[in-house]
Design an enzyme around this catalytic site. Structure first.
Site, short mmCIF file in Angstrom:
data_model
loop_
_atom_site.label_atom_id
_atom_site.label_comp_id
_atom_site.label_asym_id
_atom_site.label_seq_id
_atom_site.Cartn_x
_atom_site.Cartn_y
_atom_site.Cartn_z
CE LYS A 221 27.12 -0.45 -22.91
NZ LYS A 221 26.44 -1.25 -21.79
NE ARG A 255 19.91 -1.79 -23.75
CZ ARG A 255 20.84 -0.81 -24.05
NH1 ARG A 255 21.81 -0.79 -24.28
NH2 ARG A 255 19.88 0.42 -24.18
C1 9MG Z 1 20.40 1.32 -21.05
N1 9MG Z 1 21.50 0.61 -20.99
C2 9MG Z 1 22.87 1.09 -21.68
N2 9MG Z 1 23.58 -0.06 -21.62
C3 9MG Z 1 22.94 -1.02 -20.60
C4 9MG Z 1 23.43 -2.25 -20.54
O1 9MG Z 1 24.67 -2.80 -20.58
N3 9MG Z 1 22.52 -3.13 -19.98
C5 9MG Z 1 21.31 -2.55 -19.88
N4 9MG Z 1 20.37 -3.39 -19.12
N5 9MG Z 1 20.61 -1.40 -20.07
C6 9MG Z 1 21.73 -0.79 -20.57
#
Ligand code: 9MG
Length: 279
Positions: A221, A255
């Site tokens: 990010k 994630r």
């Molecule tokens: C779809 N998506 C993109 N970034 C995300 C994040 O930080 N958390 C979750 N749950 N979905 C995300």
């Protein structure tokens, strides 16, 4: 702690790695939908070989400026990939905000709905509640993807994220969703400045007091780019650092794009005794 989902009860006594699968058209290929589906499935298989515990498939990009899709456009991207990925033996999450896409995915048998809008769209809470067994991730976002990074502002970001997530938990529980089906996510980068994101990391334990597992996504990010001065393709080390820091501060699921590297980093963290295997 376990996360109850359609087919799997996911044990959260060690951090789970959720691998990201973007089911979006390849701008360098003109092979059409079948080629995109094949490419996404090959990526699912790779992430499973790399050690992913869960796959998160999304057909609509959440990046600022990305086009919004109709239900049919999003479903055309997802359907073939979901049908095949459902046979791969790992929990399957669908990243969508649309109630109709949720319903169709749940009818196919997917395990988890991951909604960056916290099930706020019309019919979304009902789609998840009616299913009776799927897991759900409720995420916080200020604004919407097109405009969320223009001027994010909060009197107290941690307090606001916490009270939003508590409010959404109340809504979904009132609709009949059992608490064991719910995970929460502060939404790193969704309507937040670099400082907001790192404050959420430093004070992550405030979100744990809500009593639900935390799912966190720092992977590649822009806040990591702001901190390190690195472009998106050079953020692996920063992403691993952020994943480990969030696990250290109690995250249950990370994630990530880079599954193999995250799995290795977590193995070292566990061998060093830094991951509790009891909570
Ligand atoms: C779809 N998506 C993109 N970034 C995300 C994040 O930080 N958390 C979750 N749950 N979905 C995300």
């Amino acid at each position: 702690m376990t996360w109850h989902t359609t087919r799997f009860q996911i044990a959260l006594n060690r951090p789970q790695v959720m691998g990201i699968v973007n089911v979006t058209p390849d701008s360098f290929s003109d092979g059409g939908q079948h080629a995109d589906t094949r490419r996404a499935l090959a990526h699912c298989e790779k992430l499973i070989r790399d050690g992913a515990d869960i796959l998160d498939l999304g057909g609509e990009s959440t990046r600022p400026g990305a086009p919004t899709l109709t239900v049919e456009e999003e479903w055309t991207r997802l359907e073939g990939v979901l049908r095949a990925a459902l046979t791969m033996g790992v929990p399957l999450s669908v990243d969508t905000c649309k109630a109709e896409v949720m319903r169709r995915a749940l009818d196919l048998g997917v395990d988890i709905i991951n909604d960056i809008r916290g099930l706020e769209d019309d019919g979304a809470v009902e789609a998840v509640a009616r299913h009776g067994a799927c897991g759900v991730c409720l995420m916080h976002m200020q604004g919407d993807p097109a405009t969320m990074q223009l001027r994010p502002s909060y009197p107290d970001v941690v307090a606001e994220v916490k009270s939003y997530l508590a409010m959404r938990v109340d809504v979904v529980r009132a609709a009949g969703v059992a608490p064991q089906r719910i995970t929460l996510d502060p939404g790193i980068g969704f309507g937040k400045t670099v400082d907001h994101n790192f404050q959420l990391l430093r004070e992550q334990d405030a979100l744990l007091t809500l009593g639900y597992p935390l799912l966190i996504g720092w992977s590649r990010k822009s806040s990591l780019g702001a901190l390190t001065g690195r472009s998106v393709g050079e953020r692996l080390a920063a992403s691993l650092g952020a994943a480990l820091a969030s696990v250290q501060r109690g995250a249950h699921i990370v994630r990530v794009h880079d599954v193999a590297e995250t799995v290795d980093a977590l193995k070292v963290w566990a061998a060093a005794g830094l991951i509790s295997t009891s909570s």
